[in-house]
Design a protein around this motif. Structure first.
Motif, mmCIF file in Angstrom:
data_model
loop_
_atom_site.group_PDB
_atom_site.id
_atom_site.type_symbol
_atom_site.label_atom_id
_atom_site.label_comp_id
_atom_site.label_asym_id
_atom_site.label_seq_id
_atom_site.Cartn_x
_atom_site.Cartn_y
_atom_site.Cartn_z
ATOM 1 N N UNK A 28 -10.922 -38.323 -14.758
ATOM 2 C CA UNK A 28 -9.475 -38.247 -14.966
ATOM 3 C C UNK A 28 -8.726 -38.144 -13.645
ATOM 4 N N UNK A 29 -9.213 -37.317 -12.742
ATOM 5 C CA UNK A 29 -8.545 -37.174 -11.444
ATOM 6 C C UNK A 29 -8.563 -38.493 -10.687
ATOM 7 N N UNK A 35 -5.405 -43.161 -18.915
ATOM 8 C CA UNK A 35 -6.605 -43.575 -19.624
ATOM 9 C C UNK A 35 -6.896 -45.068 -19.459
ATOM 10 N N UNK A 36 -5.884 -45.881 -19.109
ATOM 11 C CA UNK A 36 -6.118 -47.293 -18.836
ATOM 12 C C UNK A 36 -6.905 -47.491 -17.543
ATOM 13 N N UNK A 37 -6.891 -46.492 -16.679
ATOM 14 C CA UNK A 37 -7.446 -46.648 -15.333
ATOM 15 C C UNK A 37 -8.783 -45.940 -15.153
ATOM 16 N N UNK A 38 -9.461 -45.633 -16.251
ATOM 17 C CA UNK A 38 -10.784 -45.042 -16.142
ATOM 18 C C UNK A 38 -11.833 -46.067 -16.577
ATOM 19 N N UNK A 39 -13.020 -46.031 -16.001
ATOM 20 C CA UNK A 39 -14.052 -47.019 -16.349
ATOM 21 C C UNK A 39 -14.506 -46.877 -17.799
ATOM 22 N N UNK A 40 -14.664 -48.002 -18.483
ATOM 23 C CA UNK A 40 -15.074 -47.985 -19.886
ATOM 24 C C UNK A 40 -16.447 -47.347 -20.059
ATOM 25 N N UNK A 41 -17.318 -47.468 -19.048
ATOM 26 C CA UNK A 41 -18.655 -46.896 -19.188
ATOM 27 C C UNK A 41 -18.619 -45.366 -19.235
ATOM 28 N N UNK A 42 -17.500 -44.773 -18.842
ATOM 29 C CA UNK A 42 -17.356 -43.315 -18.887
ATOM 30 C C UNK A 42 -16.683 -42.843 -20.168
ATOM 31 N N UNK A 43 -16.471 -43.754 -21.120
ATOM 32 C CA UNK A 43 -15.836 -43.427 -22.398
ATOM 33 C C UNK A 43 -16.906 -43.341 -23.477
ATOM 34 N N UNK A 371 -9.731 -37.004 -24.166
ATOM 35 C CA UNK A 371 -10.784 -37.533 -23.302
ATOM 36 C C UNK A 371 -11.532 -36.401 -22.589
ATOM 37 N N UNK A 372 -10.792 -35.443 -22.041
ATOM 38 C CA UNK A 372 -11.422 -34.362 -21.302
ATOM 39 C C UNK A 372 -12.440 -33.606 -22.167
ATOM 40 N N UNK A 373 -12.054 -33.322 -23.395
ATOM 41 C CA UNK A 373 -12.891 -32.474 -24.252
ATOM 42 C C UNK A 373 -13.941 -33.265 -25.031
ATOM 43 N N UNK A 377 -11.163 -42.042 -25.765
ATOM 44 C CA UNK A 377 -10.018 -42.683 -25.121
ATOM 45 C C UNK A 377 -9.044 -43.160 -26.190
ATOM 46 N N UNK A 378 -7.793 -42.764 -26.051
ATOM 47 C CA UNK A 378 -6.719 -43.143 -26.976
ATOM 48 C C UNK A 378 -5.562 -43.686 -26.133
ATOM 49 N N UNK A 379 -4.402 -43.877 -26.750
ATOM 50 C CA UNK A 379 -3.256 -44.354 -25.974
ATOM 51 C C UNK A 379 -1.986 -43.660 -26.451
#
Length: 458
Positions: A28-29, A35-43, A371-373, A377-379
């Motif tokens: 996240x940092x 959430x658009x800018x995080x890698x999909x493999x981390x979801x 996402x954190x918990x 990933x949502x929007x």
């Protein structure tokens, strides 16, 4: 009544990578809390969108192997054209690489300064393409459609009284096209009734205004009509779809939704002059008119998907699976936009996080915590996406503060959805500790895609 099961078997699977909360906090940092800018493999479970995220069928994959990749006049185009023409009844079918490309072409032709484009509710790219042409995008939802707590059958409807008033105010000559989004995405994935489609069409045609459908979820809307509107219970979905399109002069579609594919779209029109102008723009932006930015294999997959989406067993499963998620959350007190829509559950972030004002983006806060918990990933669909700063510097919030949990087609099982329920319930129990957010950096348009955020002191 017996359990409604998935009307398919799973033949191929994709592994999910599990992450810890500490790892997700670092993600996240690095992604500036967007959430658009995080890698999909981390979801863990990706509910960012139902657009282009579907699992295609064996028949679609087989069809792709038969794709004709000829530059002009490919066999695959003619299958695609025939399928779309039979579905919509439109004369001219123009393929594009996705729905926003069809919107860009349409509004580049009919838009412009001084023009007004009404809609039951514009979604993000539709509004952006209208405004990029310097036309004005006007939303005309019904009163019940603007209240997340009201339960009604067709909350996606256009306010036809407001439409007539708008035509009188600005003049029909300044309204080249009236759009109708089915289902109404910005309004919570809510359906539009056949009666409202018909009435809106009649109002437009009486004033000499072309009536277009944003048809990316046309089959889901048709199934709601079958279930909820008087006189349609015994009518096949395919016939309902034909009637819906019969009232329109044209349609844009992102095939990445109800055509159950990963890429593609089209613009369908009846007006020959408009079609020719659109093809001219298509050539300089997308490609030759018989491929329009798509490979032949994509055209084959779309044609097959448009047939599969009309399977009423599939639609029953699709709509019921969304209802299941909504009913379970409602039973535990989680506030959602009621009733559950066709492709997603919309968490009511304003009621979920009443301590966070719209100017501090409660929807973004909730999306970050999901996402954190739980790695979900949502929007946000609220004041990040639709809020504005007025010329006098005051903040104009969105009509509603929502977080969309969009369910990809044929991808997740019930156990995945049960996990989502558990994470949302955990967030609801601990919601008082969630911080608001500020925007650190943003582009001039469609800021939700690339804006950078920072949490505010809680």
């Amino acid at each position: 009544m017996k359990t409604i099961i998935e009307p398919f078997k799973i033949k191929s699977v994709e592994p999910i990578r599990f992450t810890t909360q500490a790892e997700r906090e670092d993600v996240l940092r690095r992604g500036a809390y967007n959430l658009f800018m995080i890698p999909a493999e981390d979801v863990l479970i990706d509910l960012l969108t139902d657009s282009g995220t579907a699992a295609m069928s064996a028949a679609q994959w087989a069809g792709m192997m038969q794709g004709d990749e000829s530059y002009a006049g490919a066999r695959s185009f003619y299958r695609f054209e025939k399928t779309v023409r039979e579905l919509t009844g439109m004369r001219f079918i123009i393929p594009t690489h996705q729905g926003r490309a069809a919107e860009k072409i349409l509004f580049s032709i009919v838009g412009g300064k001084g023009r007004v484009i009404p809609n039951n509710s514009h979604f993000d790219t539709t509004r952006a393409n209208v405004e990029f042409s310097q036309a004005e995008a006007v939303d005309l939802p019904t009163a019940e459609g603007s209240d997340p707590d009201v339960i009604a059958d067709f909350k996606g409807n256009m306010d036809t009284v407001a439409l007539k008033k708008l035509i009188d105010q600005v003049g029909a000559g300044n309204i080249p096209v009236c759009m109708m989004t089915v289902t109404n995405n910005s309004g919570g994935g809510q359906p539009v009734s056949m009666a409202n489609i018909r009435e809106t069409s009649e109002i437009c045609h009486a004033a000499g205004i072309q009536f277009f459908l944003d048809a990316c979820r046309f089959a889901e809307n048709a199934y709601f009509i079958k279930r909820r509107e008087e006189g349609y219970r015994a009518v096949p979905v395919r016939e309902i779809v034909h009637e819906m399109f019969s009232y329109a002069d044209g349609a844009t579609m992102s095939a990445k939704k109800d055509a159950i594919v990963n890429m593609g779209g089209f613009l369908a029109v009846n007006d020959e002059v408009l079609a020719q102008n659109a093809r001219n723009l298509l050539i300089v932006t997308e490609g030759f008119p018989t491929y329009g930015g798509l490979a032949g294999r994509d055209l084959e997959a779309i044609a097959q998907g448009l047939e599969e989406v009309l399977d009423e067993h599939y639609l029953q499963y699709r709509i019921r699976s969304i209802e299941y998620l909504g009913e379970r959350l409602t039973a535990t007190g989680v506030p959602i936009l009621q009733p559950p829509g066709g492709h997603a559950i919309y968490l009511n972030a304003k009621r979920f996080l009443p301590h966070i004002p719209p100017s501090q983006y409660p929807g973004q806060s909730l999306a970050v915590e999901l996402y954190r918990r739980g790695g979900i990933r949502s929007v946000e669909i609220g004041s990040v996406m639709f809020g504005r700063n007025n010329p006098d510097g005051t903040f104009a919030p969105a009509r509603m503060e929502l977080v969309r949990l969009a369910i990809p087609r044929r991808v997740y099982t019930q156990s995945h959805i049960d996990y989502v329920i558990e994470v949302v319930e955990e967030c609801f129990r601990e919601r008082s500790s969630f911080p608001g957010y500020r925007i650190v950096e943003e582009p001039p348009m469609l800021r939700h895609f690339t804006a950078k955020f920072a949490p505010l002191p809680s």
